[in-house]
Design an enzyme around this catalytic site. Structure first.
Site, PDB file in Angstrom:
ATOM      1  N   SER A 107       0.834  -1.191   0.000  1.00  9.96           N
ATOM      2  CA  SER A 107       0.000   0.000   0.000  1.00  9.96           C
ATOM      3  C   SER A 107       0.878   1.254   0.000  1.00  9.96           C
ATOM      4  CB  SER A 107      -0.952  -0.061   1.195  1.00  9.96           C
ATOM      5  OG  SER A 107      -1.926   0.944   1.127  1.00  9.96           O
ATOM      6  N   HIS A 132      -2.306  -1.338  -4.375  1.00  8.16           N
ATOM      7  CA  HIS A 132      -3.757  -1.385  -4.530  1.00  8.16           C
ATOM      8  C   HIS A 132      -4.307   0.034  -4.461  1.00  8.16           C
ATOM      9  CE1 HIS A 132      -4.520  -1.895   0.127  1.00  8.16           C
ATOM     10  NE2 HIS A 132      -3.871  -0.775  -0.158  1.00  8.16           N
TER      11      HIS A 132
END
Length: 208
Positions: A107, A132
């Site tokens: 992330s 993501h």
């Protein structure tokens, strides 16, 4: 979820004792490594930890604006705005920032990894990198929920643009890659453009 600050404060941090003409001086291991221009992101990205990293970056720039900083990352990600404060500071300071993933960079951790100095973004062989789209939750009136949804969409576009800038991939490729949790090996992250090299051993110093 345990408070990362409590975890750090309650952890047993090794001490390093140095001898000098003035006697002994004891440093915690992180302070000693900071003298070598090495800083760490360990655990979730959140406001307090981000402010410590920003402060270290600014301190090291003030000491020597041309000397490299090594930034070791082992993080599952966390708060987007906290991560962006670190990212913006990395781009703002004059020092080149070398990034190295040990363990994982997921992330926001992956965004900070890829934001290092071009040619100096590394991962160890068994590191895992995950990208993501941002996620969030909000409760309240329908109008406020729509406002927050638009803000998440805006953040998603901005994060995609940052990955485009640092990977050299086009926007559509980044958009598709970040639609779901996308886990990569270190080699796959290199192929994608998130890092420049996978390193197994520290390079030997250049001969004098």
């Amino acid at each position: 979820m345990r408070d990362p600050i409590d975890v750090y404060n309650n952890a047993l941090v090794p001490m390093v004792v140095e001898q000098s003409s003035r006697g002994e001086r004891a440093f915690d291991i992180y302070s000693r490594l900071l003298r070598e221009r090495i800083i760490f992101l360990t655990g979730p990205v959140e406001d307090y930890g981000a402010s410590l990293i920003v402060a270290q970056l600014l301190f090291l720039e003030a000491e020597n604006p041309k000397k490299e900083i090594s930034f070791y990352i082992n993080s599952p990600g966390g708060v987007v705005t906290s991560g962006l404060s670190i990212y913006d500071t990395m781009q703002f300071i004059r020092c080149p920032v070398t990034t190295l993933c040990v363990g994982q960079a997921a992330s926001m951790g992956s965004l900070l990894l890829t934001a290092g100095e071009p040619g100096h973004r590394f991962a160890l062989p068994n590191a895992r990198i995950m990208v993501h789209q941002p996620s969030g939750g909000f409760q309240g009136q329908a109008t406020d929920i729509l406002i927050h949804a638009r803000e998440i969409e805006a953040l998603k576009r901005r994060l995609n643009e940052i990955y485009v800038k640092h990977t050299g991939r086009d926007y559509d490729t980044i958009h598709t890659a970040l639609e779901r949790d996308n886990f990569m090996t270190a080699d796959a992250a290199k192929e994608f453009g998130l890092i420049d090299e996978v390193i197994e051993k520290r390079p030997e110093p250049a001969a004098a």
